[in-house]
Design an enzyme around this catalytic site. Structure first.
Site, short mmCIF file in Angstrom:
data_model
loop_
_atom_site.label_atom_id
_atom_site.label_comp_id
_atom_site.label_asym_id
_atom_site.label_seq_id
_atom_site.Cartn_x
_atom_site.Cartn_y
_atom_site.Cartn_z
N ASP A 195 0.77 -1.17 -0.02
CA ASP A 195 -0.13 0.00 -0.12
C ASP A 195 0.92 1.32 -0.08
OD1 ASP A 195 -1.99 -1.97 2.32
OD2 ASP A 195 -2.22 -1.54 0.19
N HIS A 222 -5.38 -3.51 5.69
CA HIS A 222 -4.73 -4.11 4.44
C HIS A 222 -5.83 -4.54 3.26
CE1 HIS A 222 -1.80 -4.82 1.05
NE2 HIS A 222 -2.09 -6.11 1.34
#
Lengths: 358, 412
Positions: A195, A222
């Site tokens: 990310d 996540h």
């Protein structure tokens, strides 16, 4: 009488090294000085790394990149199929790490014994239309088995958990370690580096910067809205319009889905995940080596929010997570995002915990 | 923050980009070593070359000793009139195309090239699946921009303005097959792709990985000749994997540090045409006759070793990607003006009576600058015999490639 007491004392002093004090109060605080924590003098300067799931879509490029890492001295590749082929392939690369392959659950113990760092990409990937949560049942079982092995064979290793849904598999791992009495929350990290990598890339695109110079902290979790990029804290400091913020946040949150769609059934992000996982593993190895100032975002056991697990910037050191940094100042948009993220994250964590507890 | 040399300062920077790996122990690097913040492990540091350099980005060294080393390096460089790159971030400016980017070699190769600081644009071409690979790679925060091209209709666009074309396209071996069995399929693939290269980027360096390299390189040469754009200095068959394997096996056998080992491998890229010149190894080691025999056979059959181990799941992909990426990096450094790039590769050659022959070459801005003939002098009896034995097989493979084009003339 006096003389023999002196002699006894002298003998006791001289022979003290044979039976060293085990309950030494002085050693309590500086656990790094304990004998078992000191690395052998003149020993190999590298670390032992195991990849569980090494023959998979992420595992293979991950293994190739770890083989190239000068900080790795031994690389163990474990999977339930195909490891002999991947091992033979990688063992031909002319870099220092020694590669060994392990096939099947009966070899899991051998794969894990003596490891310093364990990376777990094992599991099935998403297909178009699936969320990370749909993978839960299969991957939860896989993670449980692998963590049981870790608690038996290398409980002091740093664990980098990639298997999705990370928001749930990290709590699962924690529960497994707790049941085995080997849980050290500093050693369990869910890998959210991808990310961060995506955030850096997309922000650099929008702003026209070199993507290697951009650093966006990404907190939360996540998956989908649990991914919270803190654009207000980007380095180098930049300001974004509301439009840009929404576009970037949405794109970062759905980066994984973007790739699943583009691959149209052929898998999910493998190469970029391997790249991110290696950057994170490399940071962990630097921290293990004793480098200072190693700071990364990771999904860890945390008090930064009321949730038991949360991703935020952490400082890594020889014992894993040494310090968890608070979130810092958030703007209005991010505060709203944070509440949304926490709600969903709470559910995912609970799902993971109850998977083991039931 | 890890102490770094003065080359790239990253003071208190917490970016993931600034995690560097100390490379001093591996700095028998060439006279050029680029220090990129975000490229963890530069191939040039893993390769042994002739010049001595102390480029260091080590975090084990204190900054004073780093500075001292850097000073000594720069004075040396000035003495030899070498361009000292130690304090210059290389400008990413090269365009690389990978034809066959969605395949077993293509994907990890694309990842490694995406990570290279010398690449500004990466074009990925394949018949299927390349959109997903490009979307995947485009998320990596490195400099190069990734574009995908699918199908023959987009082949031409994928090659416009490209500096280096890498061709791993084709089918891999299965257990029991020789590289030659792949000939028919892969020959056609290479012919089509090289035709497009000739039409769209005739000045590019062409790296052929598709097996059997011994035949596909002559095919590529003929295609380029018939199109009138053949430059023998820019057509390479990638044999770096044989060198990599030779280095690994020799280091294992002789207990050497891998970073120091460099074995030249000449001849071709299949079975007995692979001739590792073990007596020319750096550092010089002596081998017994049994060791020479064992090592030579092992290096020659290493590819088969992997095909067998994979039991039908493919052939060497990851190590091939690693080796190919190393060769691409060498080519880019050569294009960038590095004067100290040497690699073994399969090229048009006048070192002996064979039209194509792999040997160590010096690479430069225009491709092959010189063939290193000194490797072929002073061969031992074993090597001499092996050289004579490989010539007829290599000749046959070359002729097979050339004959293929007689039957399938190049489309205009």
């Amino acid at each position: 009488m006096q003389a023999s007491a002196d002699v006894n004392q002298r003998i006791a002093r001289i022979s003290a090294h044979i039976n060293p004090p085990t309950d030494n109060l002085q050693m309590e605080g500086s656990s790094n000085l304990k004998r078992e924590n000191c690395r052998a003098k003149g020993g190999s300067p590298g670390f032992k790394v195991a990849i569980l799931g090494a023959a998979g879509g992420i595992g293979q490029p991950l293994a190739m990149l770890m083989k190239m890492n000068p900080l790795v001295s031994v690389l163990h590749l474990y999977d339930v199929v195909n490891t002999p082929g991947v091992t033979a392939d990688i063992s031909h690369m002319d870099t220092g790490a020694v590669v060994r392959g392990f096939l099947g659950q009966q070899q899991l113990g051998d794969a894990l014994t003596g490891m310093d760092l364990v990376i777990i990409p094992a599991g099935v990937p998403r297909k178009p239309g699936m969320t990370r949560d749909d993978l839960f049942n299969i991957n939860a079982g896989i993670v449980r088995t692998l963590c049981e092995g870790i608690s038996k064979c290398c409980p002091k290793a740093i664990v980098n958990l990639i298997s999705n849904p990370v928001n749930s598999t990290v709590p699962i791992a924690a529960e497994v370690f707790k049941n085995a009495n080997t849980y050290d929350p500093r050693l369990l990290l869910g890998v959210t580096m991808l990310d961060v990598v995506r955030a850096n890339t997309f922000v650099a695109e929008v702003l026209g910067l070199d993507p290697r110079d951009v650093d966006v902290p990404v907190v939360g979790g996540h998956a989908g809205v649990t991914i919270l990029p803190l654009l207000s804290q980007v380095k180098p400091p930049c300001s974004f319009t509301q439009e840009e913020t929404e576009y970037l946040t949405s794109r970062i949150q759905n980066g994984g889905t973007e790739v699943v769609e583009a691959k149209a059934g052929a898998g999910s992000a493998t190469l970029s995940m391997a790249y991110a996982a290696v950057k994170f593993a490399d940071a962990c190895l630097h921290a293990l080596r004793g480098d200072a100032g190693v700071v990364q975002c990771a999904f860890v056991s945390s008090q930064v929010t009321e949730l038991p697990f949360f991703a935020s910037r952490v400082r890594l050191g020889r014992n894993g997570v040494e310090e968890i940094y608070p979130l810092g100042p958030l703007n209005e948009y991010e505060r709203v995002g944070l509440e949304k993220a926490k709600k969903e994250l709470a559910g995912s964590i609970e799902k993971g915990v109850s998977f083991i507890r039931k | 923050m890890a102490a770094t040399s003065a080359t790239t300062l990253s003071i208190g920077s917490n970016t993931s980009a600034s995690i560097k790996v100390g490379l001093l122990s591996q700095s028998k690097a060439s006279g050029v070593k680029f220090t990129s913040k975000n490229y963890p492990w530069s191939f040039s540091a893993l390769k042994v070359t002739n010049s001595v350099s102390c480029e260091s980005e080590s975090s084990f060294l204190s900054s004073e000793s780093c500075a001292a080393l850097k000073r000594s390096y720069i004075t040396k460089a000035r003495k030899h009139n070498l361009r000292s790159y130690s304090y210059v971030q290389p400008q990413a400016s090269y365009k690389v195309a990978i034809l066959g980017a969605a395949g077993g070699i293509g994907q990890p190769l694309a990842l490694l090239i995406k990570m290279s600081p010398l690449v500004s644009e990466l074009n990925l071409y394949d018949m299927v699946n390349v959109k997903g690979v490009a979307a995947d790679l485009s998320h990596c925060n490195t400099l190069s921009k990734v574009s995908d091209f699918t199908g023959t209709s987009q082949l031409a666009d994928s090659l416009k303005g490209v500096n280096v074309v890498v061709i791993p396209a084709g089918v891999p071996r299965k257990p029991g097959m020789t590289r030659d069995d792949l000939f028919n399929i892969n020959a056609n693939i290479v012919k089509t792709l090289v035709e497009a290269v000739a039409d769209n980027c005739p000045d590019a360096f062409i790296h052929i990985i598709s097996n059997p390299v011994n035949s596909t390189v002559p095919i590529a040469a003929e295609v380029l000749k018939q199109k009138g754009v053949y430059d023998p200095k820019k057509l390479f068959g990638v044999t770096t994997l044989d060198v990599v394997r030779a280095n690994t096996f020799v280091a294992q056998k002789k207990n050497l540090k891998l970073i120091d080992v460099d074995v030249p491998v000449v001849g071709g890229h299949a079975g007995i045409t692979i001739l590792p010149l073990l007596t020319k190894t750096k550092p010089s080691v002596s081998f017994t006759d049994e060791e020479v025999q064992e090592l030579t056979v092992r290096i020659q059959n290493a590819g088969t070793e992997v095909v067998e181990a994979k039991a039908g799941a493919g052939s060497a992909t990851l190590s091939m990607a690693y080796a190919a990426a190393r060769f691409v990096e060498s080519s880019l450094r050569a294009l960038d003006g590095d004067s100290d790039v040497y690699e073994c590769c399969y090229v048009q050659s006048d070192l002996n009576d064979l039209p194509f022959f792999a040997s160590r070459v010096k690479l430069g801005k225009n491709g092959v600058e010189a063939l290193i003939s000194s490797d072929l002098q002073g061969l031992t009896e074993y090597e001499q015999k092996a050289l004579e034995a490989l010539k007829p097989e290599l000749q046959a493979s070359i002729e097979k490639g050339l004959a293929f084009l007689q039957k399938q003339p190049v489309s205009a």
